[in-house]
Design a protein around this motif. Structure first.
Motif, PDB file in Angstrom:
ATOM      1  N   TRP A   3     -11.096   0.166  -8.167  1.00 39.72           N
ATOM      2  CA  TRP A   3     -10.447  -0.733  -7.226  1.00 39.72           C
ATOM      3  C   TRP A   3     -11.100  -0.649  -5.844  1.00 39.72           C
ATOM      4  O   TRP A   3     -11.278  -1.669  -5.168  1.00 39.72           O
ATOM      5  CB  TRP A   3      -8.960  -0.435  -7.123  1.00 39.72           C
ATOM      6  N   GLN A   4     -11.471   0.552  -5.444  1.00 42.40           N
ATOM      7  CA  GLN A   4     -12.119   0.712  -4.149  1.00 42.40           C
ATOM      8  C   GLN A   4     -13.444  -0.052  -4.104  1.00 42.40           C
ATOM      9  O   GLN A   4     -13.817  -0.620  -3.067  1.00 42.40           O
ATOM     10  CB  GLN A   4     -12.350   2.194  -3.837  1.00 42.40           C
ATOM     11  N   LYS A   5     -14.146  -0.087  -5.225  1.00 43.88           N
ATOM     12  CA  LYS A   5     -15.393  -0.863  -5.295  1.00 43.88           C
ATOM     13  C   LYS A   5     -15.100  -2.355  -5.091  1.00 43.88           C
ATOM     14  O   LYS A   5     -15.864  -3.068  -4.430  1.00 43.88           O
ATOM     15  CB  LYS A   5     -16.075  -0.631  -6.645  1.00 43.88           C
TER      16      LYS A   5
ATOM     17  N   GLN B 188      -3.676  -4.780  -7.790  1.00 39.21           N
ATOM     18  CA  GLN B 188      -3.941  -3.573  -7.001  1.00 39.21           C
ATOM     19  C   GLN B 188      -3.248  -2.367  -7.632  1.00 39.21           C
ATOM     20  O   GLN B 188      -2.029  -2.366  -7.795  1.00 39.21           O
ATOM     21  CB  GLN B 188      -3.436  -3.756  -5.572  1.00 39.21           C
TER      22      GLN B 188
ATOM     23  N   LEU C  10      -8.555   3.985  -9.613  1.00 38.55           N
ATOM     24  CA  LEU C  10      -8.560   3.900  -8.150  1.00 38.55           C
ATOM     25  C   LEU C  10      -9.978   3.708  -7.623  1.00 38.55           C
ATOM     26  O   LEU C  10     -10.202   2.939  -6.681  1.00 38.55           O
ATOM     27  CB  LEU C  10      -7.947   5.163  -7.551  1.00 38.55           C
ATOM     28  N   GLU C  11     -10.912   4.409  -8.230  1.00 41.22           N
ATOM     29  CA  GLU C  11     -12.306   4.307  -7.795  1.00 41.22           C
ATOM     30  C   GLU C  11     -12.856   2.902  -8.028  1.00 41.22           C
ATOM     31  O   GLU C  11     -13.559   2.347  -7.179  1.00 41.22           O
ATOM     32  CB  GLU C  11     -13.147   5.355  -8.521  1.00 41.22           C
TER      33      GLU C  11
ATOM     34  N   GLU D 271      -4.067   9.413  -9.073  1.00 41.47           N
ATOM     35  CA  GLU D 271      -5.017  10.245  -8.341  1.00 41.47           C
ATOM     36  C   GLU D 271      -5.126  11.646  -8.932  1.00 41.47           C
ATOM     37  O   GLU D 271      -6.183  12.279  -8.852  1.00 41.47           O
ATOM     38  CB  GLU D 271      -4.578  10.322  -6.877  1.00 41.47           C
TER      39      GLU D 271
ATOM     40  N   ASP E 120       0.818  -1.216   0.000  1.00 39.86           N
ATOM     41  CA  ASP E 120       0.000   0.000   0.000  1.00 39.86           C
ATOM     42  C   ASP E 120       0.849   1.263   0.000  1.00 39.86           C
ATOM     43  O   ASP E 120       0.391   2.328  -0.404  1.00 39.86           O
ATOM     44  CB  ASP E 120      -0.911   0.015   1.234  1.00 39.86           C
TER      45      ASP E 120
ATOM     46  N   ILE F 133     -12.573  -3.595  -3.390  1.00 43.14           N
ATOM     47  CA  ILE F 133     -12.219  -3.775  -1.978  1.00 43.14           C
ATOM     48  C   ILE F 133     -13.476  -3.764  -1.109  1.00 43.14           C
ATOM     49  O   ILE F 133     -13.614  -4.570  -0.176  1.00 43.14           O
ATOM     50  CB  ILE F 133     -11.235  -2.684  -1.524  1.00 43.14           C
ATOM     51  N   ASN F 134     -14.407  -2.867  -1.425  1.00 49.46           N
ATOM     52  CA  ASN F 134     -15.650  -2.788  -0.642  1.00 49.46           C
ATOM     53  C   ASN F 134     -16.464  -4.087  -0.770  1.00 49.46           C
ATOM     54  O   ASN F 134     -17.125  -4.509   0.186  1.00 49.46           O
ATOM     55  CB  ASN F 134     -16.490  -1.601  -1.102  1.00 49.46           C
TER      56      ASN F 134
ATOM     57  N   TYR G  10       0.542   6.162  -6.869  1.00 50.76           N
ATOM     58  CA  TYR G  10      -0.776   6.665  -6.472  1.00 50.76           C
ATOM     59  C   TYR G  10      -0.946   8.117  -6.899  1.00 50.76           C
ATOM     60  O   TYR G  10      -2.012   8.518  -7.381  1.00 50.76           O
ATOM     61  CB  TYR G  10      -0.943   6.537  -4.953  1.00 50.76           C
TER      62      TYR G  10
END
Length: 516
Positions: free
Chosen positions: A233-235, A283, A230-231, A221, A159, A237-238, A217
């Motif tokens: 990927w966040q989905k 990732q 990134l958005e 970003e 990370d 992870i959620n 990043y």
């Protein structure tokens, strides 16, 4: 670097590769290392706060070099970090490098050479080892090159930026080259035989990975078109906890079915795949943090890159993502180094008629990068792929073509280093004339006549075309097209194409109807 639940623990990010007492340095510094010639070279690590650090570089006994001893000093900061900078040096060696801290701590590295350091990165076609390339056993047996040195970065997803790549330098030999990048080795061999200087190759590659894994990043970003990565990927992870739960349920059911099938002598059903989640090499930024960031203080000559297969289907995004990656790395190193890459090879079955191709679109994105980003070189591989294997065995020609690019882009030689590149078109009645750059000493067709060209009229439907070389141009036409508007060449997953320059380098696929 240890990982917990696939994520590198932040407090462990300064794990150092080599240490004695209170003196530590990353694993990039070891016996047999290559230091970059012709530029300032940083040596860094950690010691007792405020301690004086002395770095000495001097020829070993019987060294074939006229180099003189170099000594530089610095002082460790309050947090113990220190950096010493060696002045630009000429190629040579072997040297001995000593690092001392205070009166009690000393590190000694032997068989150090000065030469050119290249990073080889990307996905599986870069990671593909010599042992699985064409003519592997003979290549391995002949790999006695004491002045080629190899370093393999450990695979790490993180990370946050890691500081030690956790590898070691090895002298190139039949024992060490077997599992090293075939493209990296064949590239190094070509350069070493031509330049007659030590060559260091740092392999930092991971099969099956997309380009966004290798970008920082900050770069993703800061760009609205790339921030969506990134958005998305966040989905993922959620959704991961629920996806993991369902996977565990499917896995349990599969284990029962597999057991029953085995008892009955029946085929075992396919095992379910775990969901993508934390610590996965897909990732975004994860491999930049884990496998590129720890290299960026180390002076290098340039980068070779073989990647793109995992971004097929997203060529429009790759048009921006790939140049962003190149600029990202140059910024991270603080060096405007040459970046040389491989255009994707031909792959999959040939189609009888002209059609759309996601692979051709990705190659186009790579071509645009070569045309628009300074100090880049592109090795075209459209003629050395394999229909049934995404990993072509002929890595020797890939290495040779990358080395030609290096000789021109990195070393300033006036040579032909690229195959023909599309440079414009003009409509002449019922024909279209195509102009090219990088024609070398002339265009040729490898075969009885040119193949791979298609032409379209105002309806936009492409048909196979006739084509003829005229000087440094190619004239394209079809009896069925009275008013042509566009031409495509090698526009397919696995095209039948044969346009080269006389130096034997293939033309890059292209289309004149490229969307803006």
């Amino acid at each position: 670097m240890k990982r917990m639940n696939g994520i590198v623990v932040g407090m462990m990010l300064f794990l150092i590769g080599v240490s004695v007492a209170d003196l530590e340095v990353p694993s990039l510094f070891s016996d047999h290392m290559v230091l970059q010639r012709g530029m300032h070279v940083s040596i860094w690590g950690k010691a007792t706060p405020n301690e004086k650090i002395t770095v000495r570089l001097y020829p070993e006994k019987n060294a074939q070099t006229a180099g003189k001893q170099i000594e530089v000093q610095c002082k460790a900061l309050e947090d113990g970090r220190w950096k010493a900078v060696l002045p630009p040096m000429e190629a040579g060696g072997p040297y001995e490098l000593t690092i001392t801290a205070g009166d009690n701590s000393k590190l000694v590295f032997r068989d150090v050479v000065i030469g050119d350091v290249w990073v080889c990165s990307g996905q599986s076609n870069m990671e593909w080892p010599v042992a699985r390339s064409a003519n592997a056993e003979q290549e391995i047996a002949n790999a006695n090159y004491p002045l080629i040195r190899l370093f393999m970065v450990r695979k790490v997803v993180s990370d946050t930026p890691v500081e030690d790549p956790q590898g070691k330098w090895m002298v190139c030999s039949p024992e060490t080259v077997r599992n090293f990048s075939a493209v990296g080795y064949f590239f190094a061999r070509e350069l070493h035989n031509h330049l007659r200087v030590p060559i260091g190759m740092i392999q930092s590659a991971w099969g099956g990975t997309p380009a966004e894994s290798w970008v920082s990043y900050q770069t993703l970003e800061s760009d609205p078109e790339l921030k969506v990565i990134l958005e998305n990927w966040q989905k993922i992870i959620n959704a991961y906890p629920e996806a993991l739960k369902k996977y565990e349920e499917r896995l349990k059911k599969w284990e029962e079915e597999a057991k029953a099938a085995k008892e009955l002598g029946q085929p075992i059903p396919p095992k379910p795949r775990p969901p993508i989640g934390p610590g996965n090499p897909w990732q975004p930024c994860g491999l930049f943090n884990g496998m590129i960031a720890p290299l960026t203080k180390f002076s290098i000559k340039g980068v070779i890159w073989y990647q793109g297969e995992s971004n097929v289907g997203r060529a429009a995004q790759y048009r921006k993502l790939f140049p962003a990656l190149i600029n990202d790395w140059r910024k991270a190193w603080g060096i405007d180094f040459p970046f040389l890459f491989v255009q994707l090879a031909n792959f999959m079955q040939r189609k009888p008629e002209p059609s759309e191709s996601a692979w051709a679109e990705l190659r186009e994105a790579q071509l645009l990068t070569f045309m628009n980003v300074p100090k880049t070189g592109m090795a075209v591989a459209i003629d050395i792929g394999e229909a049934n294997d995404i990993h072509p065995k002929n890595k020797q020609d890939v290495g040779k073509r990358l080395a030609l690019s290096a000789r021109a882009v990195a070393y300033g030689e006036s040579i032909v280093y690229s195959g023909p590149i599309y440079d414009g078109m003009s409509i002449e009645g019922n024909k279209i004339r195509i102009r090219f750059k990088h024609t070398g000493s002339g265009l040729i067709a490898k075969g009885e006549k040119l193949t791979g060209f298609a032409i379209a009229g105002e309806d936009g439907k492409f048909v196979w075309a006739e084509a003829k070389i005229e000087g440094d141009t190619v004239v394209v036409w079809s009896p069925s097209i009275e008013k042509p508007v566009a031409v495509r060449y090698a526009w397919a997953d696995n095209p039948d194409c044969n346009l080269y320059n006389r130096e034997g380098l293939p033309a890059s696929p292209f289309r004149t109807d490229m969307p803006k």
